[in-house]
Motif scaffolding. Structure first.
Motif, PDB file in Angstrom:
ATOM      1  N   LEU A 109       0.939  -1.087   0.233  1.00  0.00           N
ATOM      2  CA  LEU A 109      -0.153   0.018   0.077  1.00  0.00           C
ATOM      3  C   LEU A 109       0.976   1.268   0.024  1.00  0.00           C
ATOM      4  O   LEU A 109       1.936   1.262   0.888  1.00  0.00           O
ATOM      5  CB  LEU A 109      -0.777   0.001   1.321  1.00  0.00           C
ATOM      6  CG  LEU A 109      -2.168  -0.800   1.050  1.00  0.00           C
ATOM      7  CD1 LEU A 109      -2.756  -0.977   2.477  1.00  0.00           C
ATOM      8  CD2 LEU A 109      -3.097  -0.651   0.112  1.00  0.00           C
ATOM      9  N   LYS A 111       0.021   7.769   0.239  1.00  0.00           N
ATOM     10  CA  LYS A 111      -1.323   7.970   0.220  1.00  0.00           C
ATOM     11  C   LYS A 111      -1.832   7.785   1.703  1.00  0.00           C
ATOM     12  O   LYS A 111      -3.006   8.510   2.290  1.00  0.00           O
ATOM     13  CB  LYS A 111      -1.986   6.725  -0.724  1.00  0.00           C
ATOM     14  CG  LYS A 111      -1.810   7.195  -2.236  1.00  0.00           C
ATOM     15  CD  LYS A 111      -2.565   5.941  -3.104  1.00  0.00           C
ATOM     16  CE  LYS A 111      -2.104   6.052  -4.472  1.00  0.00           C
ATOM     17  NZ  LYS A 111      -2.441   5.111  -5.297  1.00  0.00           N
ATOM     18  N   LYS A 141      -5.963   2.431   5.426  1.00  0.00           N
ATOM     19  CA  LYS A 141      -5.555   1.370   4.641  1.00  0.00           C
ATOM     20  C   LYS A 141      -6.867   0.421   3.962  1.00  0.00           C
ATOM     21  O   LYS A 141      -6.837  -0.053   3.023  1.00  0.00           O
ATOM     22  CB  LYS A 141      -4.749  -0.013   5.640  1.00  0.00           C
ATOM     23  CG  LYS A 141      -3.358   0.413   5.929  1.00  0.00           C
ATOM     24  CD  LYS A 141      -2.607  -0.453   6.842  1.00  0.00           C
ATOM     25  CE  LYS A 141      -1.119   0.066   6.981  1.00  0.00           C
ATOM     26  NZ  LYS A 141      -0.360  -0.986   7.988  1.00  0.00           N
ATOM     27  N   LEU A 171      -7.927   2.323   1.030  1.00  0.00           N
ATOM     28  CA  LEU A 171      -7.018   2.007   0.004  1.00  0.00           C
ATOM     29  C   LEU A 171      -7.431   0.750  -0.515  1.00  0.00           C
ATOM     30  O   LEU A 171      -7.322   0.379  -1.944  1.00  0.00           O
ATOM     31  CB  LEU A 171      -5.629   2.215   0.506  1.00  0.00           C
ATOM     32  CG  LEU A 171      -5.180   3.818   0.602  1.00  0.00           C
ATOM     33  CD1 LEU A 171      -3.851   3.702   1.167  1.00  0.00           C
ATOM     34  CD2 LEU A 171      -5.433   4.652  -0.560  1.00  0.00           C
ATOM     35  N   ILE A 223      -5.638   9.638  -5.324  1.00  0.00           N
ATOM     36  CA  ILE A 223      -5.908   8.267  -4.629  1.00  0.00           C
ATOM     37  C   ILE A 223      -6.970   7.960  -5.323  1.00  0.00           C
ATOM     38  O   ILE A 223      -8.183   8.140  -5.152  1.00  0.00           O
ATOM     39  CB  ILE A 223      -6.398   8.730  -3.290  1.00  0.00           C
ATOM     40  CG1 ILE A 223      -5.271   9.496  -2.439  1.00  0.00           C
ATOM     41  CG2 ILE A 223      -6.590   7.156  -2.717  1.00  0.00           C
ATOM     42  CD1 ILE A 223      -5.511   9.381  -0.876  1.00  0.00           C
TER      43      ILE A 223
END
Ligand code: ADP
Ligand code: MG
Lengths: 429, 250
Positions: free
Chosen positions: A377, A381, A396, A399, B90
């Motif tokens: 990951l 971000k 997390k 994502l 993102i």
């Protein structure tokens, strides 16, 4: 040692078959040649190129039965029927359960217990014609031993609006090998959404399932196909899907591997005419000691066809995931567009990812590409999200959802999409 | 509100911040200027809690709390906001979902329940207007495919949504045309109150025509080498950073 082990596992199984009552609906001759084909190769060991990342011999060590089943309760069946608006087909311990399946069917749709279909001429035309017994030992084993399943037929021009949901639900009281299979035939210009789910009632007994589905997509027919594999910690599943597509047909498949100790998917799609569209999507989320192995083969045989493949995986703990994507573009298959992508997120240091794109191109005027990536990951971000007040765990989770969404968003059945999303959320808790 | 004392920080064993001292009170606007590589982004990253930077000496007290002991999310929940110099994209996380999650986790930290859906939407509408952010952008994935200017505007939009006590704007002006600059500065000014404070990190004094600072600091090689009234920014613009070097004998 290797050879000894091989002989013993395969011989064990052959002995087991000899001592058991084997159903005979497929016809003794066909079953015998399938068993011969199986004996010739046997259970693959780790030297076998096609099965080197799944230790199947180990999974089949010890005693197994071919009939260690438990009765499934109505309550358990209802829980497994997670789609409210669907034509339900229940395959209970490998056998079609007509009583619990939908009885009123739309025009053009026919559902028959596969073990009672042998007099049907369409069945005869297609059954066991695509999954070749000498191409894979589990196809051979299945063709020798399958207990049951369904034959689904969609008539010419019939558009079945409501999705079919085949629930494969198993419950066992001792370690059991279960072979079962389906045949799906769509005539010209027919349309179908087909959802296959695989679940096991939780128990300590190990299930070794060997499921096979053949799908025939005639000219201009459209199939939207789903597999939801969720058999839990004691489920092992060899899941073979063999598809043949004819002129101008469209087949899309979406394979979600949500749980299972070992899941091996053998997905083969033959593009047997021109102007065919094919989409393959897969998502696997693994943890613990899980082993998930996706082998796909897209066989472009004729010109002017397009295939697009996207498989994504999230790998946690000591689990391991394999992606092997073969694309054949035969000499005849000019103007082929074939794209493949496999992306993985590795969440732990102990996890394993094997990814192997395998493009074999014999035509010269084609557009083909493949790409793979494996990463963690993205820390940038995670930090960005945390800097806005979001906890590390939620960051997390966001994502991972984002990563999975590229595949989840390909699901066209809204209720199914919600079910998968909820399942994924639970996994990330 | 914020008190930085003798702050030293390094990355990969390389010392970047070499003894920063800074006092910021509620209601103030501080500008930090300095040449490229002087450590401006490092300072903001250390304040926001980026783990790669190791603080080797010094302390940072925010409203009586030792900021350096808090996780990045807790710093945000306490009211620290960093507008990133390079906001990340993102894909797959919608701006709206992201902000709702952030807002609700901040509220939970303060012992408040989640915001009502309709209140949230009203808030989004109101704040979007403030930074003249296109409604379509708010619904897209976080920063995905945004232009440089849109990303910066999105940072200020997030700041407007989260209403921090201390906002650190790291070169929010760079890459903005004059209209965008005016909008961003307008947003910052409208959000200004006697209870919050703003640190404006910039390379050019241009932004300071719109956001007027109470104090200007010059950061050079990891240290604040000079502080003064807003006129210092003009002087820097006129004479360049060389005059600082001469002045401090570097
Ligand atoms: N992640 C990093 N790794 C190594 N050096 C870094 C890293 N980040 C910043 N630096 C170095 O630290 C110094 C200060 O950088 P930065 O804080 O970005 O300066 P500014 O924002 O003032 O331009 C520069 O010399 C830069 O090269
Ligand atoms: Mg910088």
């Amino acid at each position: 040692m290797e050879t000894l082990a091989k002989i013993s596992t395969t011989e064990n199984i052959l002995k087991l078959i000899e001592g058991s009552a084997v159903p005979s609906w497929m016809g003794i001759a066909q079953q015998r040649s399938a068993l011969d084909a199986f004996s010739l190769v046997g259970i693959p060991n780790r030297k076998s190129e096609e099965y080197k990342y799944v230790n199947i011999e180990l999974l089949l060590k010890g005693n197994f039965s071919l009939s260690g089943f438990d009765k499934i309760t109505n309550q358990q069946l209802e829980t497994a029927a997670f789609l409210k608006d669907a034509i339900l087909i229940v395959v209970e311990n490998g056998v079609y359960n007509k009583t619990h399946s939908s009885s009123s069917l739309p025009k053009g749709l026919e559902i028959v217990d596969i073990s009672e279909a042998s007099s049907n001429t369409i069945f005869q035309e297609h059954f066991a014609k695509y999954a070749a017994i000498n191409s894979d030992p589990f196809i051979a084993l299945n063709t020798a031993l399958a207990l049951g399943g369904v034959f689904v037929h969609v008539a010419k021009n019939a558009v079945i609006e409501t999705p079919i949901h085949i629930i494969h639900l198993s419950s066992i009281s001792e370690n059991t090998i279960l072979n079962y299979r389906n045949l799906i035939v769509l005539e010209e210009n027919a349309q179908l959404t087909l959802i296959e789910s695989y679940e096991k009632i939780d128990s300590s007994a190990k299930l070794f399932g060997n499921a096979l589905t053949e799908i025939v997509v005639a000219a201009s027919a459209i199939v939207d196909h789903y597999k939801i594999q969720d058999e839990g910690d004691s489920g092992n599943l060899i899941s073979t899907t063999q598809v043949i597509q004819k002129k101008q047909s469209n087949f899309s498949t979406h394979v979600f591997t949500l749980s299972g100790l070992m899941v091996r998917n053998n997905l083969t799609i033959v593009l047997d005419d021109q102007h065919i569209e094919t989409q393959l999507n897969g998502l696997y989320i693994t943890n613990g000691n899980q082993v998930v192995d996706n082998h796909t083969l897209v066989d472009h045989r004729k010109p002017n066809c397009n295939s697009t493949e996207l498989y994504k995986g999230i790998i946690e703990d000591k689990s391991s995931a394999t992606f092997n994507g073969k694309i054949y573009v035969r000499k005849d298959a000019q103007k082929t567009n074939a794209f493949q992508s496999n992306k993985n997120i590795l969440l732990s240091d102990d996890g394993t990812i094997n990814t192997k794109p395998q493009l074999e191109i014999y035509a010269d005027d084609v557009k083909c590409s493949h790409g793979t990536s494996t990463g963690k990951l993205d820390e940038d971000k995670i930090f960005y999200l945390r800097a806005r007040g979001i906890s590390e765990a939620s960051a997390k989770k966001l994502l991972m959802h984002a990563f999975a969404s590229e595949v989840v968003d390909t699901v066209k059945v809204e209720a199914l999409k919600e079910y998968i999303e909820a399942n994924i959320s639970k996994r990330f808790e | 509100m914020l008190s930085i004392k003798n702050l030293h920080a390094s990355i990969d064993g390389k010392e970047i911040l070499r003894g920063i001292n800074l006092e910021i009170k509620a209601g103030e606007i501080h500008a930090i200027m300095g040449p490229n590589g002087s450590g401006k982004s490092t300072l903001s990253a250390v304040l926001a809690g980026r783990a790669e930077y190791e603080v080797t000496e010094g302390e940072v007290i925010f409203n009586g709390k030792n900021l350096l002991e808090l996780s990045p999310e807790d710093r945000a929940r306490e009211g620290v906001f960093l507008a990133f110099q390079y906001p990340v994209e993102i894909p797959g996380v919608s701006n709206i979902n992201f902000l709702k999650t952030a807002l609700n986790e901040i509220r939970a930290y303060k012992g408040l329940g989640p915001i009502e859906a309709k209140d949230f939407l009203a808030l989004v509408k109101e704040k979007q207007k403030l930074v003249e952010l296109d409604g379509k952008l708010a619904n897209r994935s976080v920063n995905e495919g945004f232009s440089g200017g849109e990303k910066k505007r999105n940072e200020i939009f997030q700041m407007a949504m989260l209403e921090p006590q201390l906002a650190i704007l790291d070169e929010t002006d760079s890459g903005l045309d004059i209209d965008a600059l005016r909008i961003v500065a307008g947003g910052v000014n409208k959000l200004k109150s006697k209870d919050n404070a703003t640190v404006v990190i910039t390379h050019y004094q241009r932004l300071l025509d719109y956001i007027v600072p109470d104090v200007v600091h010059v950061l050079y090689k990891g240290k604040i080498v000079k502080s003064g009234p807003k006129e210092l920014a003009l002087e820097l613009e006129e004479k360049g950073y060389d005059f600082i070097k001469d002045e401090i004998g570097a």
